[in-house]
Design an enzyme around this catalytic site. Structure first.
Site, short mmCIF file in Angstrom:
data_model
loop_
_atom_site.label_atom_id
_atom_site.label_comp_id
_atom_site.label_asym_id
_atom_site.label_seq_id
_atom_site.Cartn_x
_atom_site.Cartn_y
_atom_site.Cartn_z
N TYR A 1 -64.06 -9.86 -104.37
CA TYR A 1 -64.71 -9.91 -103.03
C TYR A 1 -66.14 -9.54 -103.17
O TYR A 1 -66.70 -8.71 -104.33
CB TYR A 1 -64.04 -8.50 -102.29
CG TYR A 1 -64.61 -8.61 -100.92
CD1 TYR A 1 -64.29 -9.44 -99.80
CD2 TYR A 1 -65.90 -7.51 -100.72
CE1 TYR A 1 -65.01 -9.24 -98.59
CE2 TYR A 1 -66.36 -7.28 -99.32
CZ TYR A 1 -65.89 -8.26 -98.32
OH TYR A 1 -66.55 -8.38 -97.29
N LYS B 1 -66.70 -14.47 -90.40
CA LYS B 1 -66.13 -14.02 -89.14
C LYS B 1 -66.85 -14.84 -87.98
O LYS B 1 -66.18 -15.21 -87.21
CB LYS B 1 -66.18 -12.49 -89.10
CG LYS B 1 -65.25 -11.82 -90.01
CD LYS B 1 -65.09 -10.16 -90.08
CE LYS B 1 -64.31 -9.67 -91.09
NZ LYS B 1 -64.86 -10.16 -92.44
N ASN C 1 -60.66 -4.25 -98.51
CA ASN C 1 -60.97 -5.69 -99.09
C ASN C 1 -59.24 -6.51 -98.82
O ASN C 1 -59.47 -7.47 -97.99
CB ASN C 1 -60.84 -6.02 -100.58
CG ASN C 1 -62.48 -5.45 -100.80
OD1 ASN C 1 -63.22 -5.15 -100.01
ND2 ASN C 1 -62.78 -5.44 -102.31
N THR D 1 -64.11 -54.03 -80.70
CA THR D 1 -64.77 -53.87 -81.95
C THR D 1 -66.08 -53.96 -82.20
O THR D 1 -66.79 -54.80 -81.42
CB THR D 1 -64.02 -54.74 -83.16
OG1 THR D 1 -64.39 -56.01 -82.73
CG2 THR D 1 -62.53 -54.64 -83.13
N HIS D 2 -67.06 -52.78 -82.73
CA HIS D 2 -68.40 -52.87 -82.90
C HIS D 2 -68.95 -52.66 -81.45
O HIS D 2 -70.18 -53.21 -81.35
CB HIS D 2 -68.73 -54.04 -83.53
CG HIS D 2 -68.44 -54.60 -84.72
ND1 HIS D 2 -68.98 -54.02 -86.10
CD2 HIS D 2 -67.32 -55.33 -85.17
CE1 HIS D 2 -68.10 -54.60 -87.06
NE2 HIS D 2 -67.30 -55.22 -86.46
N GLU E 1 -70.31 -34.58 -72.18
CA GLU E 1 -71.38 -34.90 -73.07
C GLU E 1 -71.59 -33.70 -73.71
O GLU E 1 -71.90 -33.70 -75.21
CB GLU E 1 -72.72 -35.10 -72.16
CG GLU E 1 -73.00 -36.31 -71.68
CD GLU E 1 -74.01 -36.46 -70.80
OE1 GLU E 1 -74.52 -37.75 -70.32
OE2 GLU E 1 -74.85 -35.44 -70.24
N ASN F 1 -73.24 -36.78 -62.99
CA ASN F 1 -73.63 -36.94 -64.60
C ASN F 1 -72.09 -36.27 -65.12
O ASN F 1 -71.52 -35.42 -64.80
CB ASN F 1 -74.62 -36.09 -64.90
CG ASN F 1 -75.78 -36.60 -64.66
OD1 ASN F 1 -76.14 -37.76 -64.16
ND2 ASN F 1 -76.75 -35.56 -64.14
N SER G 1 -77.98 -34.06 -60.41
CA SER G 1 -79.44 -33.79 -60.83
C SER G 1 -80.30 -33.21 -59.82
O SER G 1 -79.87 -33.11 -58.71
CB SER G 1 -79.92 -35.31 -60.89
OG SER G 1 -81.34 -35.23 -60.98
N GLN H 1 -68.27 -11.29 -95.46
CA GLN H 1 -68.28 -10.98 -94.07
C GLN H 1 -68.93 -12.20 -93.30
O GLN H 1 -68.44 -12.12 -92.10
CB GLN H 1 -69.09 -9.98 -93.89
CG GLN H 1 -69.42 -8.95 -92.70
CD GLN H 1 -69.89 -7.83 -92.75
OE1 GLN H 1 -69.61 -6.75 -93.02
NE2 GLN H 1 -71.49 -7.66 -92.03
N LYS I 1 -77.08 -38.93 -58.47
CA LYS I 1 -76.57 -38.72 -59.67
C LYS I 1 -75.00 -38.16 -59.81
O LYS I 1 -75.07 -37.02 -58.92
CB LYS I 1 -77.23 -38.18 -60.68
CG LYS I 1 -78.80 -39.06 -60.99
CD LYS I 1 -78.29 -40.16 -61.86
CE LYS I 1 -77.98 -39.98 -63.01
NZ LYS I 1 -78.82 -39.29 -63.86
#
Length: 459
Positions: free
Chosen positions: A316, A324, A109, A154-155, A289, A284, A276, A321, A282
């Protein structure tokens, strides 16, 4: 080899063994386990619990195990339940009965609590280095783009003009707070749990503070029950990593938007883009992302551990466990995210002319037109109304404020004069804003110099 079994008369069910084992993932802190064991037996010899010969043989055996693991001569297999039993079994195999004394005065422990703290502490130090590199890259962009005009939003609507340096300055602050949070987490967790035993300490006369010193902890923990059941430092780390990921995701989102044909503010380097399988034109922003997407994965680790811990009685419990795998996954993920973001930023090209052209559209200088009127003794609320009518007229006639004739200005308010054009120019809108933290050249130069000093202090 099991570290227990004397009171059992039956073999453990194989399914239970597979479900119970942790070596498949906790083997990654073999270095920390061996380091902790070396400190432990050094202390035991100091306290005359082990002889100096036993100490030396154990330490020699532990170092040989570490060396063989790193050379690939010793591989992890399913014969041991966890990294602790793996190391101890191989130690006994190598040095005989002296190896059986390794575990004197400690429990798994407090041993696993120590290993995890050592591992997390090393991980935090790595994160600090990675964030330093990212902060350096962000600062480099700021230095090169003090007068690169762009629209501020903004927005997600164009609001006021700013500079790329000012925009990235916001991310410098975010990542700096991330760095500071990690420093704070490391400081709070830097207490050694070793010597706490299962939860009630031990009858051996251990010198816990001596072990703490050997392992570069500030001191030993104060309560042995809390020592083995505390996972706050992991929750703090996962929270820190979640916030780092959130910041990286926000920046990734902007890069993705800026990379679109509608914006064309940035051009992604081929080395950080993909194509693509069907559309040959393309390019990308997959890395940005994926950074955005994997942020949810990091959040999941935090929520999972919070959920695992929420109903546990002291001290404990085997549930712990579960700390981890989710922590390891979050650590590995965020290390990759930071490295990828640094590389992506260093290779990215900014389209300065496109940014400036965009800043001139969308009436981003409307606030400055209102400020112009206020300086002519018009009440701000009235100025706001007047400029709102100007904007409406501009929308109806598809004209930017800069393109209005003086007559068009005066048709809405006689207060306007020919000096309005200088007042609402892009350069004026940005350069006149020199309050602390603003995008004006004087203010941004000060911010950059302060950021350089801060970064230098982190070395």
């Amino acid at each position: 080899m099991k570290l227990w079994g004397g009171r059992f008369t039956k073999k453990t069910n194989k399914l239970v063994e597979n479900f119970n084992e942790s070596l498949s993932f906790d083997h990654r802190f073999y270095k920390q386990d061996i380091r902790g064991s070396i400190a432990h037996v050094t202390m035991l010899a100091k306290q005359n619990i082990l002889s100096s010969d036993e100490r030396d043989r154990i330490i020699e055996g532990l170092k040989s195990i570490e060396e063989d693991i790193e050379k690939g001569n010793l591989r992890f297999d399913d014969s041991s339940e966890d990294i602790h039993s793996f190391v101890e079994a191989h130690l006994i195999e190598r040095i005989g009965d002296a190896g059986k004394k390794l575990h004197t005065g400690r429990s798994r422990n407090d041993q696993v609590a120590l290993d995890m703290k050592l591992y997390i502490r090393d991980g935090i130090d790595t994160f600090k280095e990675l964030l330093y590199e990212l902060l350096s890259e962000v600062l480099h962009i700021m230095e090169d783009n003090r007068s690169t005009y762009m629209p501020g939003f903004t927005h997600l609507q164009k609001a006021q003009p700013t500079t790329l340096a000012h925009h990235f300055g916001a991310y410098f602050e975010m990542f700096l707070r991330d760095y500071d949070r990690l420093v704070s987490t490391r400081k709070r967790m830097n207490l050694s749990p070793l010597g706490s035993g299962a939860f009630a300490g031990t009858t051996y006369e251990l010198d816990r503070d001596y072990v703490a010193d050997l392992l570069d902890f500030d001191t030993a923990t104060r309560n042995s029950m809390d020592s083995v059941s505390d996972r706050d430092y992991l929750l703090e780390l996962l929270s820190d990593l979640s916030i780092i990921s959130m910041h990286l995701s926000r920046l990734s989102e902007e890069i993705i938007i800026w990379n679109t044909d509608e914006y064309r503010f940035v051009e992604m380097d081929d080395t950080y883009s993909t194509g693509s399988s069907i559309m040959p034109q393309k390019k990308n922003p997959d890395i940005a992302e994926l950074i955005r997407g994997k942020t949810g994965r990091v959040y999941g680790s935090l929520i999972s551990l919070l959920t695992a811990m929420k109903g546990l009685p002291l001290a404990y419990n085997k549930d712990m466990q579960e700390d981890k795998e989710m922590s390891f996954d979050a650590i590995d993920t965020v290390k990759s995210l930071i490295k990828l973001m640094s590389g992506m930023l260093s290779s990215m090209k900014f389209n300065h002319s496109r940014m400036e052209a965009s800043a001139k559209g969308g009436f981003t200088n409307a606030t400055d037109a209102a400020d112009y009127l206020v300086k002519k003794n018009v009440a701000f609320r009235d100025a706001h109304e007047i400029v709102g009518r100007l904007v409406l007229y501009g929308i109806e006639h598809n004209k930017a404020l800069d393109d209005f004739t003086l007559e068009e200005f005066k048709n809405i308010s006689e207060v306007f004069d020919k000096d309005i054009y200088e007042a609402i120019s892009l350069k004026t809108c940005v350069e006149k804003r020199n309050t602390k933290g603003a995008p004006g050249l004087e203010a941004i130069n000060k911010e950059i110099e302060d950021s350089k000093r801060i970064l230098e202090s982190l070395k």
